[in-house]
Motif scaffolding. Structure first.
Motif, PDB file in Angstrom:
ATOM      1  N   ASP A  42       0.848  -1.213   0.018  1.00 53.00           N
ATOM      2  CA  ASP A  42      -0.143  -0.008   0.083  1.00 53.00           C
ATOM      3  C   ASP A  42       0.879   1.134  -0.099  1.00 53.00           C
ATOM      4  N   ALA A  43       2.238   1.135   0.886  1.00 58.70           N
ATOM      5  CA  ALA A  43       2.904   2.349   0.637  1.00 58.70           C
ATOM      6  C   ALA A  43       3.546   2.753  -0.861  1.00 58.70           C
ATOM      7  N   MET A  44       3.662   1.617  -1.731  1.00 62.52           N
ATOM      8  CA  MET A  44       4.062   1.839  -3.168  1.00 62.52           C
ATOM      9  C   MET A  44       3.044   2.473  -3.686  1.00 62.52           C
ATOM     10  N   HIS A  45       1.618   2.360  -3.381  1.00 61.49           N
ATOM     11  CA  HIS A  45       0.736   3.351  -3.988  1.00 61.49           C
ATOM     12  C   HIS A  45       0.302   4.573  -3.138  1.00 61.49           C
ATOM     13  N   GLY A  46       1.170   4.747  -2.093  1.00 54.43           N
ATOM     14  CA  GLY A  46       1.060   5.823  -1.469  1.00 54.43           C
ATOM     15  C   GLY A  46      -0.077   6.460  -0.488  1.00 54.43           C
ATOM     16  N   VAL A  47      -0.678   4.962  -0.247  1.00 54.03           N
ATOM     17  CA  VAL A  47      -2.077   5.179   0.730  1.00 54.03           C
ATOM     18  C   VAL A  47      -1.733   4.710   2.101  1.00 54.03           C
ATOM     19  N   VAL A  48      -0.505   4.478   2.566  1.00 52.21           N
ATOM     20  CA  VAL A  48      -0.183   4.289   3.905  1.00 52.21           C
ATOM     21  C   VAL A  48      -0.516   5.660   4.995  1.00 52.21           C
ATOM     22  N   ALA A  49       0.416   6.682   4.127  1.00 55.18           N
ATOM     23  CA  ALA A  49       0.419   8.019   4.793  1.00 55.18           C
ATOM     24  C   ALA A  49       0.061   9.197   3.695  1.00 55.18           C
ATOM     25  N   PRO A  50      -1.081   9.186   3.082  1.00 50.62           N
ATOM     26  CA  PRO A  50      -1.551  10.170   2.160  1.00 50.62           C
ATOM     27  C   PRO A  50      -0.998  11.757   2.457  1.00 50.62           C
ATOM     28  N   GLY A  51      -0.454  12.261   1.688  1.00 49.48           N
ATOM     29  CA  GLY A  51       0.014  13.718   1.733  1.00 49.48           C
ATOM     30  C   GLY A  51       1.165  13.725   2.534  1.00 49.48           C
ATOM     31  N   ASN A  52       2.060  12.700   3.063  1.00 45.13           N
ATOM     32  CA  ASN A  52       3.236  12.621   3.537  1.00 45.13           C
ATOM     33  C   ASN A  52       4.217  11.588   2.898  1.00 45.13           C
ATOM     34  N   TYR A 190      -9.672  -9.876  -3.871  1.00 42.59           N
ATOM     35  CA  TYR A 190     -10.388  -8.940  -4.649  1.00 42.59           C
ATOM     36  C   TYR A 190      -9.561  -8.023  -5.782  1.00 42.59           C
ATOM     37  N   HIS A 191      -8.938  -8.941  -6.691  1.00 44.75           N
ATOM     38  CA  HIS A 191      -7.588  -8.400  -7.367  1.00 44.75           C
ATOM     39  C   HIS A 191      -8.012  -7.345  -8.379  1.00 44.75           C
ATOM     40  N   TYR A 192      -9.314  -7.626  -9.211  1.00 44.45           N
ATOM     41  CA  TYR A 192      -9.579  -6.864 -10.188  1.00 44.45           C
ATOM     42  C   TYR A 192      -9.951  -5.415  -9.643  1.00 44.45           C
ATOM     43  N   GLU A 193     -10.680  -5.456  -8.417  1.00 46.02           N
ATOM     44  CA  GLU A 193     -10.976  -4.225  -7.923  1.00 46.02           C
ATOM     45  C   GLU A 193      -9.777  -3.405  -7.470  1.00 46.02           C
ATOM     46  N   HIS A 194      -8.683  -4.125  -7.132  1.00 46.96           N
ATOM     47  CA  HIS A 194      -7.275  -3.433  -6.721  1.00 46.96           C
ATOM     48  C   HIS A 194      -6.886  -2.774  -7.986  1.00 46.96           C
ATOM     49  N   LEU A 200      -6.970   2.731  -3.671  1.00 48.24           N
ATOM     50  CA  LEU A 200      -7.730   2.257  -2.324  1.00 48.24           C
ATOM     51  C   LEU A 200      -6.871   1.490  -1.454  1.00 48.24           C
ATOM     52  N   PRO A 201      -6.903   1.695  -0.228  1.00 45.34           N
ATOM     53  CA  PRO A 201      -6.127   0.865   0.775  1.00 45.34           C
ATOM     54  C   PRO A 201      -6.680  -0.549   1.009  1.00 45.34           C
ATOM     55  N   TRP A 202      -5.957  -1.649   1.410  1.00 45.42           N
ATOM     56  CA  TRP A 202      -6.426  -2.768   1.456  1.00 45.42           C
ATOM     57  C   TRP A 202      -7.751  -3.047   2.099  1.00 45.42           C
ATOM     58  N   TRP A 203      -7.805  -2.156   3.397  1.00 49.16           N
ATOM     59  CA  TRP A 203      -8.992  -2.335   4.201  1.00 49.16           C
ATOM     60  C   TRP A 203     -10.178  -1.437   3.497  1.00 49.16           C
ATOM     61  N   LYS A 204     -10.202  -0.736   2.360  1.00 46.48           N
ATOM     62  CA  LYS A 204     -11.247  -0.364   1.686  1.00 46.48           C
ATOM     63  C   LYS A 204     -11.737  -1.426   0.521  1.00 46.48           C
ATOM     64  N   LEU A 205     -10.825  -2.307   0.259  1.00 47.51           N
ATOM     65  CA  LEU A 205     -11.305  -3.170  -1.204  1.00 47.51           C
ATOM     66  C   LEU A 205     -12.579  -3.801  -0.924  1.00 47.51           C
TER      67      LEU A 205
END
Length: 219
Positions: A42-52, A190-194, A200-205
């Motif tokens: 998720d960090a690779m997608h920038g969603v662990v700490a959005p904006g930082n 839920y890989h297509y969704e990803h 989206l972070p994992w906990w919103k998939l």
């Protein structure tokens, strides 16, 4: 924190082959190892700490490193290459062969000699404080099992076989079962969704899964 706390407890646990806690401990650590990698992902997608961006990279580097010394700086470009060229010859995660050939190809992409040396050195160092069987059962074996888990549920199952030409992400998806989706791979079945919404972070998939299922039901 969960990974470190549970590992610390289990490294001190008096291993008993007749105790269910021994086997449960291996499974829990496997699940937590998978969680480490999912956090790095998720960090690779920038969603662990959005904006930082700096904090996001630090967390991604830490969680990747705790998982058998994976190097975030090496994982990052390969993962984005996977998203850009999914299920093609330019996809580092893809292989058209059977499960074992595919896993061997996958392992060659992500497991390095340096990692193996660091794991070996750490194993000998940890023996100064903890019993060897605890280190193998709760530190080493779960990392290996989680690697297979991530590959099987997060790479092999979603991308194997032929996909419909209209499937722009060349990815399948698990049937809607949130408990199984979480336990198997933190909703990444839920890989297509990803692939459709990598921001989206994992906990919103699971929410995206619900949205798509409800959308099909109303058509």
């Amino acid at each position: 924190m969960a990974w470190g706390s549970v590992l610390w407890f289990l490294l001190h646990w008096p291993v008993s082959w007749s105790s269910p806690i021994t086997y449960l401990g291996v499974l829990v650590m496997m699940h937590l190892y998978t969680g480490l990698f999912i956090t790095a992902h998720d960090a690779m997608h920038g969603v662990v700490a959005p904006g930082n961006k700096k904090l996001n990279t630090i967390i991604g580097t830490l969680t990747a490193g705790l998982f058998a010394y994976n190097y975030y700086g090496r994982l990052y470009p390969k993962h984005h290459q996977h998203h850009r060229h999914v299920a093609t010859d330019q996809d580092p995660d893809y292989h058209g062969g059977n499960f074992f050939l595919w896993f061997f190809s996958f392992a060659r992409q992500y497991i390095t000699v340096v990692q193996l040396l660091l794991m070996g050195g750490s194993f000998h160092l940890l023996q100064l404080w903890f019993p060897q069987e605890n280190i193998i059962l709760f530190w080493m074996a779960p990392a290996v099992l989680a690697t297979f888990q991530l590959f099987y549920f997060g790479t092999y199952l979603p991308h194997k076989g032929e996909h419909d030409p209209d499937n722009k992400h060349k990815s399948s998806t698990q049937g809607r079962n949130h408990l199984w989706a979480f336990l198997s791979c933190y909703f990444f079945g839920y890989h297509y969704e990803h692939h459709d919404k990598p921001y989206l972070p994992w906990w919103k998939l699971y929410q995206e899964k619900d949205r798509l299922v409800k959308g099909r039901q109303t058509v």
